[in-house]
Scaffold this motif. Structure first.
Motif, PDB file in Angstrom:
ATOM      1  N   GLY A 264       0.803  -1.150   0.025  1.00 45.77           N
ATOM      2  CA  GLY A 264      -0.087  -0.119  -0.067  1.00 45.77           C
ATOM      3  C   GLY A 264       0.883   0.789  -0.072  1.00 45.77           C
ATOM      4  O   GLY A 264       1.700   1.964  -0.527  1.00 45.77           O
ATOM      5  N   LYS A 265       0.497   2.080   0.933  1.00 50.36           N
ATOM      6  CA  LYS A 265       0.710   3.738   0.808  1.00 50.36           C
ATOM      7  C   LYS A 265       2.345   3.693   1.860  1.00 50.36           C
ATOM      8  O   LYS A 265       2.288   4.527   2.025  1.00 50.36           O
ATOM      9  CB  LYS A 265      -0.136   4.463   1.060  1.00 50.36           C
ATOM     10  CG  LYS A 265      -0.793   4.850  -0.089  1.00 50.36           C
ATOM     11  CD  LYS A 265      -2.212   6.312   0.461  1.00 50.36           C
ATOM     12  CE  LYS A 265      -2.381   6.023  -0.412  1.00 50.36           C
ATOM     13  NZ  LYS A 265      -3.817   6.540  -0.706  1.00 50.36           N
ATOM     14  N   LYS A 266       2.348   2.452   2.450  1.00 51.25           N
ATOM     15  CA  LYS A 266       4.036   2.091   3.788  1.00 51.25           C
ATOM     16  C   LYS A 266       4.964   2.659   2.292  1.00 51.25           C
ATOM     17  O   LYS A 266       4.795   2.004   1.848  1.00 51.25           O
ATOM     18  CB  LYS A 266       3.690   1.463   3.830  1.00 51.25           C
ATOM     19  CG  LYS A 266       2.382   0.537   5.083  1.00 51.25           C
ATOM     20  CD  LYS A 266       2.650   0.061   5.591  1.00 51.25           C
ATOM     21  CE  LYS A 266       1.766  -0.703   7.266  1.00 51.25           C
ATOM     22  NZ  LYS A 266       0.479  -0.846   6.162  1.00 51.25           N
ATOM     23  N   SER A 267       6.348   3.046   3.661  1.00 50.62           N
ATOM     24  CA  SER A 267       7.478   2.583   2.855  1.00 50.62           C
ATOM     25  C   SER A 267       8.255   1.983   3.311  1.00 50.62           C
ATOM     26  O   SER A 267       8.141   1.139   4.549  1.00 50.62           O
ATOM     27  CB  SER A 267       8.035   4.323   3.676  1.00 50.62           C
ATOM     28  OG  SER A 267       9.389   3.938   2.794  1.00 50.62           O
ATOM     29  N   SER A 286       8.304  -0.081  -2.635  1.00 50.92           N
ATOM     30  CA  SER A 286       6.926   0.544  -2.516  1.00 50.92           C
ATOM     31  C   SER A 286       6.708   1.967  -1.379  1.00 50.92           C
ATOM     32  O   SER A 286       8.118   1.541  -0.383  1.00 50.92           O
ATOM     33  CB  SER A 286       5.255   0.282  -1.595  1.00 50.92           C
ATOM     34  OG  SER A 286       5.102   0.989  -0.571  1.00 50.92           O
ATOM     35  N   PRO A 287       6.702   2.779  -1.731  1.00 50.47           N
ATOM     36  CA  PRO A 287       5.558   3.355  -3.183  1.00 50.47           C
ATOM     37  C   PRO A 287       6.627   3.267  -3.754  1.00 50.47           C
ATOM     38  O   PRO A 287       7.391   3.309  -4.290  1.00 50.47           O
ATOM     39  CB  PRO A 287       4.983   4.877  -3.335  1.00 50.47           C
ATOM     40  CG  PRO A 287       5.999   5.595  -2.162  1.00 50.47           C
ATOM     41  CD  PRO A 287       6.550   4.138  -1.077  1.00 50.47           C
ATOM     42  N   SER A 288       5.618   2.834  -5.047  1.00 48.72           N
ATOM     43  CA  SER A 288       6.434   2.930  -6.637  1.00 48.72           C
ATOM     44  C   SER A 288       5.946   4.143  -7.675  1.00 48.72           C
ATOM     45  O   SER A 288       5.482   5.345  -6.634  1.00 48.72           O
ATOM     46  CB  SER A 288       6.118   2.069  -7.747  1.00 48.72           C
ATOM     47  OG  SER A 288       6.550   1.262  -8.351  1.00 48.72           O
ATOM     48  N   ASN A 309       9.464  13.350  -2.638  1.00 47.01           N
ATOM     49  CA  ASN A 309       8.356  12.617  -1.545  1.00 47.01           C
ATOM     50  C   ASN A 309       9.455  12.201  -0.169  1.00 47.01           C
ATOM     51  O   ASN A 309      10.689  11.434  -0.045  1.00 47.01           O
ATOM     52  CB  ASN A 309       7.723  11.005  -1.743  1.00 47.01           C
ATOM     53  CG  ASN A 309       6.847  11.104  -1.378  1.00 47.01           C
ATOM     54  OD1 ASN A 309       7.225  10.328  -0.414  1.00 47.01           O
ATOM     55  ND2 ASN A 309       5.774  10.832  -2.349  1.00 47.01           N
ATOM     56  N   PHE A 311       8.972   9.183   1.300  1.00 47.56           N
ATOM     57  CA  PHE A 311       8.490   7.431   1.697  1.00 47.56           C
ATOM     58  C   PHE A 311       9.605   7.303  -0.109  1.00 47.56           C
ATOM     59  O   PHE A 311       9.995   6.522  -0.260  1.00 47.56           O
ATOM     60  CB  PHE A 311       7.670   6.913   1.181  1.00 47.56           C
ATOM     61  CG  PHE A 311       6.414   7.369   2.344  1.00 47.56           C
ATOM     62  CD1 PHE A 311       6.938   7.303   3.647  1.00 47.56           C
ATOM     63  CD2 PHE A 311       5.420   6.740   2.281  1.00 47.56           C
ATOM     64  CE1 PHE A 311       6.562   7.885   4.613  1.00 47.56           C
ATOM     65  CE2 PHE A 311       4.461   6.849   3.380  1.00 47.56           C
ATOM     66  CZ  PHE A 311       5.030   7.359   4.587  1.00 47.56           C
ATOM     67  N   PRO A 313       9.721   6.975  -2.952  1.00 52.71           N
ATOM     68  CA  PRO A 313       9.783   5.921  -4.587  1.00 52.71           C
ATOM     69  C   PRO A 313      11.293   6.477  -5.445  1.00 52.71           C
ATOM     70  O   PRO A 313      10.421   4.828  -6.063  1.00 52.71           O
ATOM     71  CB  PRO A 313       8.704   6.904  -4.538  1.00 52.71           C
ATOM     72  CG  PRO A 313       8.408   8.247  -4.773  1.00 52.71           C
ATOM     73  CD  PRO A 313       9.112   8.602  -3.019  1.00 52.71           C
ATOM     74  N   LYS A 633      -6.149  -2.758  -3.729  1.00 52.15           N
ATOM     75  CA  LYS A 633      -6.317  -1.974  -5.369  1.00 52.15           C
ATOM     76  C   LYS A 633      -5.494  -2.564  -5.783  1.00 52.15           C
ATOM     77  O   LYS A 633      -4.457  -2.031  -6.780  1.00 52.15           O
ATOM     78  CB  LYS A 633      -5.845  -0.090  -4.871  1.00 52.15           C
ATOM     79  CG  LYS A 633      -6.728   0.618  -4.434  1.00 52.15           C
ATOM     80  CD  LYS A 633      -6.359   2.041  -4.996  1.00 52.15           C
ATOM     81  CE  LYS A 633      -7.128   3.192  -4.148  1.00 52.15           C
ATOM     82  NZ  LYS A 633      -7.285   2.644  -2.497  1.00 52.15           N
TER      83      LYS A 633
END
Lengths: 647, 379
Positions: A264-267, A286-288, A309, A311, A313, A633
């Motif tokens: 998901g949206k986690k790093s 992730s994120p990609s 960002n 995280f 990406p 998703k």
């Protein structure tokens, strides 16, 4: 007589004589050159001028189409799509301003775009064809063709552009291509004339960059007749270009997509690997991001958003990210101790919640201690004191050696960008880099995977695979190049006592399935495919003794970048290991709480080769799991027309 | 020379030397280099990037090097000739092991700030060493067999290393430059007659052994000779260069198409239009007048250097100036002959005009030595 002949004066005269003779010869040669020049440029000038004006032969390069890339099932993951574009050759342009004005009224381009085109065209030599517009629609191509008379010097043609049907899934593995930059030209010792073609695309990162020579292909040439203005009259001969070689990766797109969605949206990152041959089935980070953005040059804003960002990406955390492995490193300590005979399988060690070393207290995560426990119990409950004790018995040098045998601190030769080596410290290393000598406290920290030791998720997966199979498994991400199966490394047996490995595996089994196991809440409910695992929570900060007295601050109350990393390694099925997995969630909190559920879902997805059925989960969790899967998703894989053969 | 000669003649010292610089040579050098800048500017489509600007910098540095060398007495250069030769030979050996390849050949050493082509360097050091050798050798031994083997070794060692790179053109230049010094130094005609016969035999065997496993040259070298002998046989294949360069030259006509108006050399017919084939651009844009002017300038330079050689009083100066002059002559003669279809295509640049750092620096060093010989001769 002889002596007389070698009189210096005579000799000097002979030198002058011979010098003049050579000079005379040179004069004759120069006269010959002048005569030849006269012959070519005056006597035969008309003939050659005719040849030049009417029959000029130009050689142009025919760029090859770039090699295709498939996933392990034969699904196309990098293809070439046709791209209609407009090209200007300044030499052929009669009046650049009127050309640009006509183009503007015809295609309705903005004023800024017009300025940019003018600048671009004037920057290059007049004979170089310059791509000024890309990705033209078919109707625009038709407009250009129909209005050719007022667009002297501008032509529409078709080229190939890279396209990534599963851009985000493979952002970090496949990488992306982009136009050749001056930096690229300087960096590589590559004299392929293709690189000089304006906007020719080469691999920039990942497999695209590392396998560039295989993927690029070889240029063809066509000889064309051009008139005085350089306009093509006819094609004389053509040597077709040879397309780049196709590449098949070991990654399973369905699993890769699931893993990314689950992270998901986690790093975070997750690596799934086959334990028998080292094939990497999934390497999610992730994120990609969507690599198609990069192909035609990403906008500054989009790029800044990705770059800044929090995280990260753009980084491939599965191979570039290195983390303190935390408790997942305890298998290394245990194996080193067993291998050296420094602990017996049934031997018990007492845990009082902490040990003292040189006036410093080293704590167990459980304040009150675990009482007397064996090795398997210590693994199950992840007792820190037990492994402090073992680490002291084994010593850092042997720990490091065992870590490297299990695949940590080794740089794998994968065609990916920035594969990290990790760190397995030694006494010498510390002296050299830190200028300090090694102290026992350092060994204690390494004993629970903290301190100087660092590993990437890939290395943790390799470790799990080696423990599971008992073999020296090497990771592999390229299955075939040009249809030729790539080498699988020799599956040598690990030079570790099989009984010791058995003890470790049963300890890992207890972690997931035992009553006190740290990952018991994320167990697989079906016995045949039950998992063996180890959780880890690695600290990013020091907990002061004062904080311990008042109670350790829970992760949720810390700022994001001070929270613990959550880690998980494992393999399944326990009885007949097939896959190894490693999951790292950056600043995610506890390994058992955050990383373990993710790893279970991904592992089940790998085992079932589809969204796992709810039967695999303990009954009380099924409702929650069902809801989670519903919200995932996913970008489902349409079953490809299996063309494994030519992949 | 009588005692009187010594008392009258003297050698300029200190700032006097400034007055004895050979100005004609300097003027011609600058003129030729300026023509080179113009052509590089034109070949780049009317831009100082990427070639002309770099070339100007190199020429300026080379020019400064020439002046420095010119003011150091010629006997210093004589004394370090042997050292210079062995250093350059060592560098050539390094190429063998650590060379950087480009366009199918390994010729360069990467020094970080520049790519050095030691084979260019060797052209001059061989001449320096041979000149100092004959300066040292008593003259009645010049034609003695033993004392002929030594200079042959001095020449053939670098020739062998350069052929291996492979760079036939440069090897030929070193060989002919060295032989010319031996000839001027007074080696008997007899040997030259014998070796002439030998070369004929060699040429014969080159073709005789072609296609067998003993063949001397690489296939592409054979092809170049073939197409030189008959370029029409393969106008789009291997004969392409010669045919295209002749078309470019011929289409220039008497007065040329005008500066920057060349189409042939511009339309990418010739791959090395900024290096070995730059003369085609000149000849196309400035026609016969331009071509003959450049040839005239080169010849004038040869004349002035020849005059320096004649005026030199000591054997070393005379030989080294003659040898360098000969090498310079070979540079432009071979290049022009090649471009005009009179010689096979071998990689020899047009001196002072073609884009290239090593050749430029080495030539300026060589002219520095000629200047030094001229300044420091007894007057």
């Amino acid at each position: 007589m002889k002596d007389k002949e070698f009189d210096p004066a005579i000799s000097a005269r002979s030198m002058v004589r011979r010098g003049v003779l050579i000079f005379g010869l040179q004069g004759i040669f120069v006269a010959g050159l002048a005569a030849r020049m006269r012959f070519l440029q005056i006597d035969q000038a008309d003939e050659y001028r005719l040849l030049a004006e009417e029959n000029r032969i130009n050689v142009r390069l025919v760029p090859p189409s770039r090699g295709l890339v498939y996933d392990r099932e034969g699904l196309l993951i990098a293809s070439n799509v046709q791209n209609y574009r407009a090209i200007i050759i300044r030499e052929d342009v009669e009046d650049l301003e009127s050309l640009l004005n006509n183009l503007q009224t015809l295609l309705k381009i903005s004023d800024e775009k017009k300025q940019a085109i003018r600048k671009l065209v004037l920057k290059h030599s007049p004979f170089v064809p310059i791509t000024v517009l890309n990705n033209l629609s078919w109707s625009n191509v038709a407009k250009i063709s129909a209005n050719a008379p007022v667009l002297h010097g501008l032509t529409a043609d078709v080229g190939l552009n890279r396209h990534y049907p599963r851009g985000a899934d493979y952002a970090h593995l496949l990488g992306y291509v982009g136009p050749v930059s001056d930096f690229d030209l300087k960096r590589r010792d590559d004299h392929d004339p293709l690189l000089k073609i304006p906007r020719f695309q080469i691999g920039k990162t990942g497999v695209e960059a590392k396998l560039e020579s295989a993927l690029r292909g070889n240029a063809g040439t066509k000889r064309i007749e051009v008139n005085a203005k350089g306009r093509v009259i006819r094609e004389l001969s053509r040597q077709e270009s040879s397309p780049g070689q196709s590449v098949q990766m070991t990654i399973d797109t369905g699993l890769q997509n699931f893993a990314l969605a689950r992270l998901g949206k986690k790093s975070a990152s997750a690596v799934v690997m086959r334990v028998d041959n080292g094939d990497l089935l999934s390497m999610a980070s992730s994120p990609s991001f969507d690599t198609n953005l990069f192909v035609e040059g990403i906008s500054t804003n989009d790029y800044a958003a990705l770059r800044d960002n929090e995280f990260r990406p753009l980084a491939d955390k599965s191979v570039q990210g290195i983390y303190p492995p935390g408790s997942t490193f305890k298998m290394v300590i245990a194996l080193a101790a067993l291998d050296e005979g420094l602990i017996k399988p049934n031997e018990k060690i007492r845990c009082d919640g902490h040990i003292e070393l040189a006036d410093r207290k080293f704590h167990c995560w459980k304040r009150l201690g675990h009482e007397e426990i064996t090795l398997t119990e210590a693994l199950e409950q992840s007792c820190d004191v037990f492994f402090y004790d073992l680490a002291l018995r084994v010593g850092i040098e042997k720990i490091t050696r065992m870590a490297q045998r299990l695949g940590i601190g080794i740089k794998y030769n994968l065609p990916l960008s920035g594969v990290a080596k990790g760190l397995t410290p030694t006494k010498n290393w510390k002296l050299k880099t830190q200028g300090e000598s090694w102290v026992l406290g350092d060994t204690l920290n390494v004993g629970i995977g903290q301190g100087y030791v660092l590993a990437s998720p890939l290395q943790l997966a390799v470790m799990a695979a080696r423990i599971a199979s008992g073999k020296v498994v090497e990771p592999r991400i390229i299955k075939r190049i040009n249809g030729v199966e790539q080498k699988i490394s020799n599956q040598l047996k690990l030079d570790i006592d099989p009984n010791a490995l058995g003890i470790i595996r049963s300890g890992m089994y207890e972690v997931s399935n035992g009553v006190k196991g740290t990952a018991r809440k994320s167990k697989i409910a079906i016995n045949e495919i039950s998992m063996a695992a180890k959780t880890g929570t690695s600290q990013v900060r020091n907990i002061t003794s004062k904080e311990r007295e008042t109670g350790v601050i829970p992760n949720e109350k810390l700022p994001y970048n001070r929270r613990d990393h959550a880690l998980f390694v494992g393999f399944a099925p326990y009885s007949q290991p097939k896959y190894a997995i490693a999951v790292v969630v950056e600043h995610g909190g506890g390994g058992s709480k955050v990383a373990a559920p993710i790893a279970r879902d991904i592992m089940l997805r790998a085992l079932y080769e589809q969204i796992p059925p709810l039967d695999a989960y303990p009954e009380e969790q099924r409702a929650k799991i069902a809801k989670r899967f519903k919200n995932l998703k996913l970008n489902p894989v349409l079953k490809p027309n299996l063309n494994k053969g030519n992949a | 020379m009588s005692y009187l000669d010594y008392s009258v003649r003297r050698i300029p010292t200190g700032f006097q030397r400034l007055a004895y610089i050979n100005l004609p040579i300097i003027v011609i050098l600058i003129t030729i280099a300026a023509i080179g800048f113009m052509m590089l500017f034109s070949v780049a489509g009317g831009s100082t990037e990427p070639w002309a600007k770099v070339q100007m910098t190199r020429f300026s540095i080379g020019f400064a090097m020439m002046l420095i060398i010119a003011f150091i007495p010629i006997w210093f250069w004589r004394n370090i000739s042997g050292l210079a030769y062995f250093i350059s030979l060592f560098l050539l050996l390094l190429v063998e092991f650590f060379g950087v390849s480009g366009m199918g050949a390994v010729r360069w050493l990467d020094l970080g700030f520049m790519r050095l082509q030691p084979s260019e360097l060797v052209k001059v050091t061989v001449i320096m060493f041979l000149a100092s050798y004959y300066d040292w050798l008593p003259r009645n031994k010049v034609s003695n067999v033993v004392w002929i083997i030594v200079p042959l070794l001095i020449i053939l060692l670098p020739v062998f290393l350069v052929i291996r790179q492979p760079d036939l053109g440069t090897a030929l230049l070193i060989l002919l430059g060295g032989l010319s010094i031996m000839f001027i130094a007074g080696v008997s005609w007899f040997y030259f007659a014998i070796s002439g016969l030998g070369i004929l035999t060699f040429l014969f065997s080159i073709f005789y052994f072609r296609g067998t496993e003993f063949q001397f040259l690489k296939d592409y070298q054979y092809r170049r000779i073939d197409t030189f002998l008959d370029p029409a046989s393969d106008p789009l294949g291997a004969g392409y260069h010669i045919t295209q360069s002749k078309i470019a030259l011929g289409s220039g006509g008497f007065s040329g198409r005008g500066f920057m108006q060349g189409t042939q050399s511009r339309l990418n017919f010739l791959p090395e239009k900024h290096t070995d084939f730059i003369f085609t651009t000149l000849a196309e844009e400035f026609g016969f007048i331009g071509g003959i002017s450049l040839l005239g300038l080169y010849f004038l330079l040869i004349i002035f250097c020849g005059l320096v050689a004649l005026a030199c009083r000591d054997r070393y100066s005379g030989l080294v100036v003659s040898g360098i002059t000969m090498t310079f002559f070979l540079y432009f003669a071979v290049n022009m002959a090649m471009v005009m279809g009179l010689a096979p295509v071998v990689g020899v640049p047009l001196p002072l005009v073609s884009y290239g750092g090593s050749a430029m620096f080495v030539l300026m060093v060589a002219f520095g030595i000629i200047q030094s010989a001229d300044i420091h001769r007894a007057r």
